[in-house]
Design a protein around this motif. Structure first.
Motif, mmCIF file in Angstrom:
data_model
loop_
_atom_site.group_PDB
_atom_site.id
_atom_site.type_symbol
_atom_site.label_atom_id
_atom_site.label_comp_id
_atom_site.label_asym_id
_atom_site.label_seq_id
_atom_site.Cartn_x
_atom_site.Cartn_y
_atom_site.Cartn_z
ATOM 1 N N UNK A 127 0.841 -0.807 0.071
ATOM 2 C CA UNK A 127 0.067 -0.180 0.149
ATOM 3 C C UNK A 127 0.753 1.525 0.278
ATOM 4 N N UNK A 128 1.831 0.863 1.101
ATOM 5 C CA UNK A 128 2.639 2.160 0.962
ATOM 6 C C UNK A 128 3.347 2.932 -0.191
ATOM 7 N N UNK A 129 4.172 1.455 -1.281
ATOM 8 C CA UNK A 129 4.821 2.119 -2.718
ATOM 9 C C UNK A 129 3.624 2.197 -3.366
ATOM 10 N N UNK A 130 2.719 1.400 -3.715
ATOM 11 C CA UNK A 130 1.402 1.670 -4.162
ATOM 12 C C UNK A 130 1.140 3.224 -4.576
ATOM 13 N N UNK A 131 0.923 3.785 -2.698
ATOM 14 C CA UNK A 131 0.156 5.563 -2.686
ATOM 15 C C UNK A 131 1.867 6.327 -3.016
ATOM 16 N N UNK A 132 2.542 5.865 -2.803
ATOM 17 C CA UNK A 132 3.928 6.953 -2.718
ATOM 18 C C UNK A 132 4.572 7.102 -4.289
ATOM 19 N N UNK A 133 4.542 6.292 -5.108
ATOM 20 C CA UNK A 133 6.270 6.156 -6.652
ATOM 21 C C UNK A 133 5.529 7.330 -6.858
ATOM 22 N N UNK A 134 3.699 7.716 -7.676
ATOM 23 C CA UNK A 134 3.938 8.202 -8.452
ATOM 24 C C UNK A 134 4.075 9.745 -8.017
ATOM 25 N N UNK A 135 3.004 9.843 -6.557
ATOM 26 C CA UNK A 135 3.474 11.689 -6.269
ATOM 27 C C UNK A 135 4.470 11.658 -5.566
ATOM 28 N N UNK A 136 5.749 10.925 -5.326
ATOM 29 C CA UNK A 136 6.684 10.910 -4.919
ATOM 30 C C UNK A 136 7.886 11.713 -6.549
ATOM 31 N N UNK A 175 5.132 17.096 -21.496
ATOM 32 C CA UNK A 175 4.238 17.296 -20.269
ATOM 33 C C UNK A 175 3.081 17.674 -19.722
ATOM 34 N N UNK A 176 2.125 17.113 -20.563
ATOM 35 C CA UNK A 176 1.049 17.651 -20.267
ATOM 36 C C UNK A 176 0.620 18.299 -18.657
ATOM 37 N N UNK A 177 0.002 19.305 -18.556
ATOM 38 C CA UNK A 177 0.097 20.449 -17.127
ATOM 39 C C UNK A 177 -0.690 19.081 -16.112
ATOM 40 N N UNK A 178 -2.126 18.704 -16.567
ATOM 41 C CA UNK A 178 -3.073 17.844 -15.329
ATOM 42 C C UNK A 178 -2.302 16.072 -15.033
ATOM 43 N N UNK A 179 -1.415 16.159 -15.675
ATOM 44 C CA UNK A 179 -0.980 14.828 -15.674
ATOM 45 C C UNK A 179 -0.558 14.863 -13.969
ATOM 46 N N UNK A 180 1.163 15.755 -13.450
ATOM 47 C CA UNK A 180 1.355 15.643 -12.683
ATOM 48 C C UNK A 180 0.576 15.857 -11.041
ATOM 49 N N UNK A 181 -0.722 16.602 -11.707
ATOM 50 C CA UNK A 181 -1.508 16.310 -10.629
ATOM 51 C C UNK A 181 -2.102 14.960 -10.527
ATOM 52 N N UNK A 182 -2.351 14.534 -11.599
ATOM 53 C CA UNK A 182 -2.879 13.174 -11.663
ATOM 54 C C UNK A 182 -1.701 12.465 -10.314
ATOM 55 N N UNK A 183 -1.098 12.637 -11.185
ATOM 56 C CA UNK A 183 -0.161 11.685 -10.487
ATOM 57 C C UNK A 183 -0.093 11.271 -9.178
ATOM 58 N N UNK A 184 -0.246 12.793 -8.623
ATOM 59 C CA UNK A 184 -0.302 13.260 -6.510
ATOM 60 C C UNK A 184 -1.441 12.501 -6.492
ATOM 61 N N UNK A 185 -2.483 12.026 -7.252
ATOM 62 C CA UNK A 185 -3.597 11.743 -6.867
ATOM 63 C C UNK A 185 -3.864 10.367 -5.322
ATOM 64 N N UNK A 186 -3.506 9.835 -6.412
ATOM 65 C CA UNK A 186 -3.477 8.957 -4.852
ATOM 66 C C UNK A 186 -2.956 9.205 -3.291
ATOM 67 N N UNK A 187 -1.743 9.933 -3.704
ATOM 68 C CA UNK A 187 -1.258 10.127 -1.649
ATOM 69 C C UNK A 187 -2.230 11.410 -1.760
ATOM 70 N N UNK A 188 -2.854 11.866 -2.509
ATOM 71 C CA UNK A 188 -4.101 13.017 -1.581
ATOM 72 C C UNK A 188 -5.261 12.185 -0.958
ATOM 73 N N UNK A 189 -5.760 10.923 -2.604
ATOM 74 C CA UNK A 189 -6.948 10.840 -1.724
ATOM 75 C C UNK A 189 -6.946 10.423 -0.727
ATOM 76 N N UNK A 190 -5.318 9.086 -0.244
ATOM 77 C CA UNK A 190 -5.475 8.667 1.015
ATOM 78 C C UNK A 190 -5.074 9.780 2.223
#
Lengths: 273, 290
Positions: A81-90, B1-16
């Motif tokens: 879970x940790x890896x899954x939610x941190x790789x792309x945001x990082x 890099x499409x502008x919004x893609x970087x925000x989509x990438x952060x979304x898993x962490x933001x949702x969590x």
């Protein structure tokens, strides 16, 4: 010069003895017969037996075999879970500075929140969502505790990958997703391995969240060992055997992967400075 | 890099974070203003600031637990930080078998603090504790007999066990920083005839001070919220002598089932910790520009 060396080694060996004595003591109790455990002065030389391990994990009906498996499942799931939610945001934070310094600081500062703050809402919310006493529920809380530690480490691992590699790939017509999958992922995979094991160790060692959220079915071994004292009084041998087994996985990982784990851990604090 | 893609990438962490940090935090505040027990877990009754006043009732023992946590955090930091610095200086040289020595020295930091409490319980047990036996054997000529987990010595025992767990951790960071200090500075000073003390006082210490400050703050905050090792070693006892802030909140919520008061207590304790902590952080940032 000679005298100085002797003093140095006396201090080193004495310190090692003091720092490792609690662990050596519990391991020796685990292998002692009951009669040797209670004998005073403590016996340094004794005939080792495996009875306590057998009783605690198989014949005694204590379920510590299941608690051990629960620990493995919780730690593994939490790591994924940790890896899954941190790789792309990082990646996003490292390359595009999303959210700026304040986003990263906010995540790091979560570390300062006492876990006890979260126990109360989690207990009630999780019982409404039927997540209490489940592997998933406990793994989620461990992920929450580990993200503030793991995320900055992940960002600094990605920071270390030279941007020029990605630029070259872009010019050659590589899409973002295949760039991530084919170029970045292999490059950071050594870092990911150390992050994964750091996360595994922290999750294995976590106690408070697992204590309030488990009641038998999903109990991990740290909680089981703690409860043992209250429930079964003076079964010192079994208690020591359970504790010894519960201590082994993190220690084994730490010894085998010492360099990787230390590099990861010290990286996390560099960012803090 | 499409502008919004970087925000989509952060979304898993933001949702969590939204689901498991932001929402529970609001819910905690909500609980603090409601009467919630095991019976009406699902339908809290609004009661205003009542919980916050109730927290300060002397019979509840909350204030005492916060004071204990401050005492524990202060003692732990004051013992562990200098000791870790000492070990970092001691090991900052090359010697045979260094890899093995360091590996062994760091082992306690990878153990679970809850299990370390259990380990301590066996070590300092009144009947079978090896340490209890050794301490009392040493003290026998003076005709003293002590119980390490009794009310007079439990605090020292607790600090000892906590120190064994945390010194390796703090040591690791100080030692890593020391290794990164360019040796030229020290060599130049030594050639100029500076003593070891002068080198330490005027080169090593100023270099390490910001790190020591950060580590001190982290250790103090962590020690303040300690639950595991105290709970498994003493259960908060004897009596309520070692009941820390976290153990008190745990008791209020999960033993007494008074979730509203526990929520208020957990928030108050956190703010009480935050006030001195933020002053220290602001001060250290200014002093050392970090």
């Amino acid at each position: 010069m000679k005298v100085k060396d002797v003093i140095f080694w006396v201090i080193v060996l004495f310190s090692l003895l003091v720092f490792l004595f609690p662990l050596l003591n519990v391991i020796s109790i685990a292998f002692k017969r009951d009669i040797d455990i209670v004998s005073m002065p403590p016996r340094i030389i004794f005939r080792p037996v495996l009875d306590h391990f057998r009783i605690a994990f198989a014949t005694g009906g204590y379920h510590f075999d299941r608690y051990f498996i629960n620990s493995i499942l919780i730690s593994t799931l939490s790591t994924l879970l940790t890896l899954g939610i941190t790789i792309l945001p990082a990646y996003s934070v490292s390359r595009y500075n999303v959210g700026g310094k304040s986003f990263l600081n906010f995540i790091i500062s979560l570390r300062f929140f006492p876990p006890i703050l979260f126990t109360i809402p989690f207990y009630i919310l999780f019982s409404r969502m039927n997540l209490t006493d489940t592997i998933l529920g406990i793994a989620i809380t461990h992920t929450l505790m580990n993200v503030p530690i793991v995320f900055p480490i992940m960002v600094s691992f990605i920071d270390e990958v030279p941007k020029s590699i990605e630029e070259a790939a872009f010019i050659d017509g590589c899409s973002t997703w295949s760039l991530l999958g084919r170029i970045l992922l292999p490059l950071i995979s050594p870092g990911l391995v150390s992050i994964a094991f750091i996360n595994f160790i922290f999750s294995w060692n976590e106690y408070l969240m697992a204590l309030i959220l488990s009641s038998g079915k999903a109990t991990p071994i740290t909680v089981g060992a703690g409860l043992f004292i209250r429930s079964f009084g003076v079964k010192y041998g079994e208690l020591a055997a359970v504790t010894t087994v519960a201590l082994i996985p993190p220690l084994a990982i730490a010894v085998i992967l010492r360099r990787h784990i230390i590099r990861g851990l010290t990286m996390g604090i560099v960012i803090k400075g | 890099m499409r502008l919004h893609l970087k925000y989509i990438m952060v979304s898993p962490l933001l949702i969590f974070l939204a689901l498991f940090v932001i929402f529970p935090t609001f819910y905690l505040w909500y609980l603090a203003f409601n009467k919630v027990t095991f019976i009406n877990l699902r339908n809290p009754i609004f009661c205003g600031f009542k919980n916050f006043f109730e927290v300060f009732e002397p019979t509840l023992g909350f204030v005492r637990s916060v004071l204990f946590s401050f005492k524990f955090a202060f003692a732990a930091t004051a013992v562990q930080l200098p000791l870790s610095l000492g070990y970092a200086l001691l090991f900052n040289r090359n010697f045979r078998g260094k890899g093995l020595v360091l590996t062994l020295f760091l082992l306690p930091m990878f153990t679970s603090s809850a299990l370390f409490g259990v380990v301590g319980r066996l070590l300092f047990n009144a009947q079978i504790g090896t340490a209890t036996y050794l301490i009392n054997a040493l003290l026998r000529p003076f005709n003293i007999h002590i119980l390490p987990l009794g009310k007079d010595f439990v605090f020292i025992t607790l600090i000892f066990l906590d120190t064994v767990m945390w010194v390796p951790f703090l040591f690791l960071f100080i030692y890593t920083a020391l290794r990164a200090l360019p040796p030229d500075y020290i060599e130049a000073a030594l050639i100029d005839g500076a003593s070891n003390y002068i080198v330490f006082r005027h080169i090593i210490l100023p270099y390490l001070t910001p790190l020591l400050g950060v580590l001190g703050v982290i250790r103090f905050a962590d020690a303040f919220k300690t639950f595991d090792i105290i709970y498994t070693l003493t259960g908060g006892g004897p009596g309520s002598l070692t009941t820390s802030y976290s153990i008190k909140v745990y008791e209020l919520a999960f033993v007494k089932g008074n979730f509203g008061v526990a929520a208020a207590a957990s928030l108050l304790g956190f703010f009480i910790l935050s006030i001195p902590l933020s002053f220290i952080i602001i001060y250290t940032r200014r002093a050392w520009r970090i």
